[in-house]
Design an enzyme around this catalytic site. Structure first.
Site, PDB file in Angstrom:
ATOM      1  N   ASP A   1       8.937  46.757 107.467  1.00 20.29           N
ATOM      2  CA  ASP A   1       9.927  47.145 106.454  1.00 20.29           C
ATOM      3  C   ASP A   1       9.373  48.184 105.489  1.00 20.29           C
ATOM      4  O   ASP A   1       8.165  48.378 105.388  1.00 20.29           O
ATOM      5  CB  ASP A   1      10.310  45.919 105.606  1.00 20.29           C
TER       6      ASP A   1
ATOM      7  N   TYR B   1       0.025  38.555 110.717  1.00 16.30           N
ATOM      8  CA  TYR B   1       0.371  39.160 109.432  1.00 16.30           C
ATOM      9  C   TYR B   1      -0.409  38.473 108.317  1.00 16.30           C
ATOM     10  O   TYR B   1      -0.737  37.288 108.412  1.00 16.30           O
ATOM     11  CB  TYR B   1       1.867  38.986 109.134  1.00 16.30           C
TER      12      TYR B   1
END
Lengths: 246, 246
Positions: B52, B110
């Site tokens: 994003d 992540y």
């Protein structure tokens, strides 16, 4: 009248250094503007020392005299509400009237960080200087050790220095060898203009074999800026800590 | 025709995410423009997945097909000369023709980082989310553990997700408690839109006592986004690593 002390942390990337100057955009300008707005007084702050354009601080110390009724500890909270995201006050307290953040300082510690990864670490690019090439760490340590003591550091000061004396004492100059980085930590009773950056640039030259650690004593004695290594770029430098008598 | 793979690191602060989109200014755009200039071909790259706007990567993986004679390992050097300072290619190699950075990916990891200092650390403000308030770490760990396994993660996906199935496997979800920071590491076979940010937001809520770790199994079963915690801000998130079969 209260004497308020603050410890200030900043990312110097976007500023023309700490100290107010004609071209504006300094850390001091930002701090004074917020303090004046909070106190309604025409306050000037005193910093422990300048930092150059692009140089950072974790523990810059400032102080100022105020009649404001804001409690000393409350200043941190009040001022941070007015700070841009690259300047943060991390502590505030009231100190005796005679406390002067520059004159009272006994020791300062700077950190200079070199990114030794093959390709620069993007997350630290604003705070480290990238230098990929084998650096001979033991030689760099030897060079730093040779700088410790009380010396005339004219060879390690900008020729623009206007200080009456270039004699200072370095208590410690060490190199930490980390994961993809080298950190030079230098602690002294005071530093001349560009001194830590010239020390870092000289240590890098020694690490590259362009200069010998054994030459440092002679470079000191010559009191000639052209004998030392280059002035390393500002972004690798951070004022870590300023110490005062208890 | 060669299939070239690159590992890319970027500070996503200034970009509209990884993947090309009408408003422009994406990591993919910057990479493709440099690769096209070097190869003189109309190349499209394949990324291991989107990130994003504002999300970072240490180990994003891309690949592309090219007839260029540039040796595979030489691509890193060539492309970095054309990169802005917030994007760095850290590795390039030639892979078999069937390698596809998205389809071939087996595991992704992540990292989500929370700055728990009383005042934000200015040097990491672009890569951490500041949250000063006691966070109950054991409860956060329990919540993360409850997310491990093969589950339908609809409750932890943006309602905008268009994936046909929301079943994924999380292999590991752990919390490292460091000096002024908390790091959430999540490894899985794939992630839904906003999934790691919703996991982070939920873990923070559990740490604040707004939600209970014991409720996680029931939240998963309900397949309802409104039952989980908020979507944590993008800047705390970094795509750390993408793994492929040997």
């Amino acid at each position: 009248m209260k004497n308020i002390r603050m410890i200030v942390s900043y990312d110097g990337t976007s500023y023309n250094g700490f100290q107010t100057q004609p071209s504006g955009n300094t850390i001091q300008d930002v701090l004074e503007s917020a303090i004046r707005a909070l106190s309604n007084e025409d306050i000037r702050i005193i910093g422990s020392g300048r930092t150059d354009a692009g140089v950072h601080a974790r523990g810059q110390v400032i102080n100022f005299q105020t009649n404001s009724r804001i409690p000393a500890e409350r200043w941190t909270y009040a001022i941070n509400a007015r700070m841009p995201e690259d300047i943060v006050v991390i502590h505030s307290d009231e100190v005796p009237p005679e406390f002067h953040s520059r004159h009272s300082a006994k020791r300062k510690t700077y950190q200079y960080t070199i990114d030794t990864n093959q390709y620069p670490d993007v997350f630290h690019r604003r705070y480290r200087v990238h230098h990929y090439a084998p650096l001979h760490v033991p030689a760099m340590r030897e060079a730093l050790n040779a700088l410790v003591g009380e010396h005339d550091y004219t060879s390690f000061a900008s020729p623009q220095s206007t200080q009456p004396s270039h004699v200072r004492t370095i208590y410690e100059a060490r190199l930490a060898d980390g994961d993809g980085r080298l950190d030079i930590f230098v602690t002294g009773n005071g530093f001349l203009y560009n001194m830590v950056r010239i020390i870092a640039g000289t240590a890098i030259w020694v690490g590259e074999g362009k200069m010998k650690a054994q030459d440092i004593p002679s470079i000191l004695v010559q009191k000639d800026r052209t004998k030392a290594g280059p002035t390393a770029p500002p972004q690798g430098l951070t004022l870590l800590q300023v110490e005062y008598p208890e």
